[in-house]
Motif scaffolding. Structure first.
Motif, PDB file in Angstrom:
ATOM      1  N   UNK A 274       1.117  64.021   8.299  1.00 51.54           N
ATOM      2  CA  UNK A 274       0.143  64.443   7.301  1.00 51.54           C
ATOM      3  C   UNK A 274      -0.201  63.305   6.348  1.00 51.54           C
ATOM      4  N   UNK A 275       0.759  62.414   6.128  1.00 51.81           N
ATOM      5  CA  UNK A 275       0.511  61.283   5.232  1.00 51.81           C
ATOM      6  C   UNK A 275      -0.356  60.212   5.882  1.00 51.81           C
ATOM      7  N   UNK A 276      -0.501  60.280   7.213  1.00 49.35           N
ATOM      8  CA  UNK A 276      -1.364  59.323   7.897  1.00 49.35           C
ATOM      9  C   UNK A 276      -0.652  58.324   8.783  1.00 49.35           C
ATOM     10  N   UNK A 277       0.644  58.548   9.059  1.00 45.17           N
ATOM     11  CA  UNK A 277       1.369  57.637   9.949  1.00 45.17           C
ATOM     12  C   UNK A 277       0.844  57.762  11.374  1.00 45.17           C
ATOM     13  N   UNK A 278       0.898  56.664  12.119  1.00 44.69           N
ATOM     14  CA  UNK A 278       0.449  56.658  13.511  1.00 44.69           C
ATOM     15  C   UNK A 278       1.570  56.983  14.481  1.00 44.69           C
ATOM     16  N   UNK A 279       2.818  56.926  14.026  1.00 43.79           N
ATOM     17  CA  UNK A 279       3.927  57.207  14.924  1.00 43.79           C
ATOM     18  C   UNK A 279       5.236  57.272  14.175  1.00 43.79           C
ATOM     19  N   UNK A 280       6.278  57.666  14.877  1.00 42.29           N
ATOM     20  CA  UNK A 280       7.586  57.874  14.271  1.00 42.29           C
ATOM     21  C   UNK A 280       8.650  57.503  15.289  1.00 42.29           C
TER      22      UNK A 280
ATOM     23  N   UNK B 100       0.772  50.844  18.487  1.00 39.45           N
ATOM     24  CA  UNK B 100       0.271  51.285  17.185  1.00 39.45           C
ATOM     25  C   UNK B 100      -0.939  50.451  16.778  1.00 39.45           C
ATOM     26  N   UNK B 101      -0.847  49.147  17.001  1.00 39.22           N
ATOM     27  CA  UNK B 101      -1.963  48.259  16.667  1.00 39.22           C
ATOM     28  C   UNK B 101      -3.210  48.609  17.472  1.00 39.22           C
ATOM     29  N   UNK B 102      -3.029  49.041  18.718  1.00 41.02           N
ATOM     30  CA  UNK B 102      -4.166  49.406  19.565  1.00 41.02           C
ATOM     31  C   UNK B 102      -4.714  50.792  19.247  1.00 41.02           C
ATOM     32  N   UNK B 103      -4.108  51.471  18.292  1.00 41.32           N
ATOM     33  CA  UNK B 103      -4.609  52.793  17.921  1.00 41.32           C
ATOM     34  C   UNK B 103      -3.973  53.935  18.665  1.00 41.32           C
ATOM     35  N   UNK B 104      -2.859  53.677  19.363  1.00 42.62           N
ATOM     36  CA  UNK B 104      -2.166  54.734  20.083  1.00 42.62           C
ATOM     37  C   UNK B 104      -1.016  55.267  19.228  1.00 42.62           C
ATOM     38  N   UNK B 105      -0.911  56.586  19.158  1.00 37.82           N
ATOM     39  CA  UNK B 105       0.224  57.170  18.450  1.00 37.82           C
ATOM     40  C   UNK B 105       1.467  57.024  19.312  1.00 37.82           C
ATOM     41  N   UNK B 106       2.608  56.859  18.669  1.00 41.80           N
ATOM     42  CA  UNK B 106       3.837  56.596  19.406  1.00 41.80           C
ATOM     43  C   UNK B 106       4.970  57.376  18.752  1.00 41.80           C
ATOM     44  N   UNK B 107       5.684  58.161  19.555  1.00 43.05           N
ATOM     45  CA  UNK B 107       6.802  58.941  19.046  1.00 43.05           C
ATOM     46  C   UNK B 107       8.002  58.796  19.960  1.00 43.05           C
ATOM     47  N   UNK B 108       9.196  58.781  19.375  1.00 41.14           N
ATOM     48  CA  UNK B 108      10.400  58.851  20.187  1.00 41.14           C
ATOM     49  C   UNK B 108      10.331  60.140  20.988  1.00 41.14           C
ATOM     50  N   UNK B 109      10.770  60.119  22.268  1.00 40.59           N
ATOM     51  CA  UNK B 109      10.658  61.317  23.118  1.00 40.59           C
ATOM     52  C   UNK B 109      11.226  62.581  22.490  1.00 40.59           C
ATOM     53  N   UNK B 110      12.396  62.497  21.864  1.00 43.90           N
ATOM     54  CA  UNK B 110      13.000  63.692  21.270  1.00 43.90           C
ATOM     55  C   UNK B 110      12.149  64.215  20.127  1.00 43.90           C
ATOM     56  N   UNK B 111      11.529  63.309  19.387  1.00 44.61           N
ATOM     57  CA  UNK B 111      10.685  63.708  18.270  1.00 44.61           C
ATOM     58  C   UNK B 111       9.397  64.336  18.772  1.00 44.61           C
TER      59      UNK B 111
END
Length: 230
Positions: free
Chosen positions: A103-109, A126-137
């Motif tokens: 909600x704050x605007x992060x692209x990934x965690x 992230x730089x290319x505009x792709x969101x990235x999350x750890x699999x468990x998250x």
């Protein structure tokens, strides 16, 4: 490299100096990346970001004076930092942190136990505009959204082309642009075009919301879930 061989500029925000030093060594040793600033708390993160205008900010959550979530929100609201993307890096996978970061605007965690190779890949994505999350998250994130009542309309799948549905499904499964291109035997440029159309049609802010849209539409299901996704 990118933009005329200019390295991707990275800022590190974490209250542990030893961890910042370790991250800086990993990033500076990676081709095409360069650490341009460090911060020990959220207030410093804002100042360093405004002074350096980085491409990617690695943001810790728990920091003194101003935490990483509030710093992320302030950076996201600053027009001068519109091109800076934030990747939250935390020791904790507490649900509220993930939701607040989005909600704050992060692209990934990502979690801090991520191996260096995954971290470098995450910065590039992230730089290319792709969101990235750890699999468990990612699993917990989508389960939270698809198992709770919707306050927003379902994504307009009926208005998507067959190819857009395929791309949205693969985005929902966490595939990168390169992986989607290989799976569908199309160019990465074409994948980016489809994603731009998906963002517009779904009224989504970023790729993270497309992931949620894919689950919300029933194109992808959480692990172990066999009922209807609503």
């Amino acid at each position: 490299m990118n933009d005329g061989d200019r390295p991707v500029r990275v800022v590190l925000a974490d209250d542990q100096p030893l961890l910042r030093r370790s991250l800086a060594m990993v990033i500076d040793n990676a081709a095409g990346l360069a650490v341009v600033g460090e911060a020990g708390d959220g207030v410093e993160a804002l100042a360093v970001a405004r002074a350096t205008r980085p491409d990617v900010i690695l943001m810790d959550v728990r920091m003194p004076r101003l935490d990483g979530l509030r710093a992320t929100r302030e950076i996201g609201a600053d027009p001068a930092l519109a091109t800076s993307r934030i990747l939250v890096l935390s020791m904790f996978e507490l649900d509220e942190y993930v939701y607040e970061a989005l909600h704050a605007g992060a692209s990934g965690f990502l979690l801090k136990d991520t191996v260096p190779e995954q971290l470098i890949d995450a910065i590039w994505r992230t730089h290319r505009g792709e969101s990235l999350f750890a699999p468990s998250i990612l699993t917990r994130l989508v389960e939270h959204y698809v198992m709770t009542p919707r306050l927003h309309p379902r994504p307009p799948v009926g208005r998507l082309t067959g190819r857009e549905v395929e791309v949205l499904t693969l985005v929902g499964r966490g595939l990168s642009n390169d992986e989607i291109a290989a799976r569908l035997t199309i160019s990465v440029k074409t994948v980016k075009t489809h994603i731009s159309h998906l963002l517009a049609k779904a009224g989504a802010r970023d790729r993270a919301q497309l992931v949620i849209a894919a689950f919300d539409a029933g194109l992808v299901r959480p692990r172990g879930h066999t009922g209807n996704i609503r």
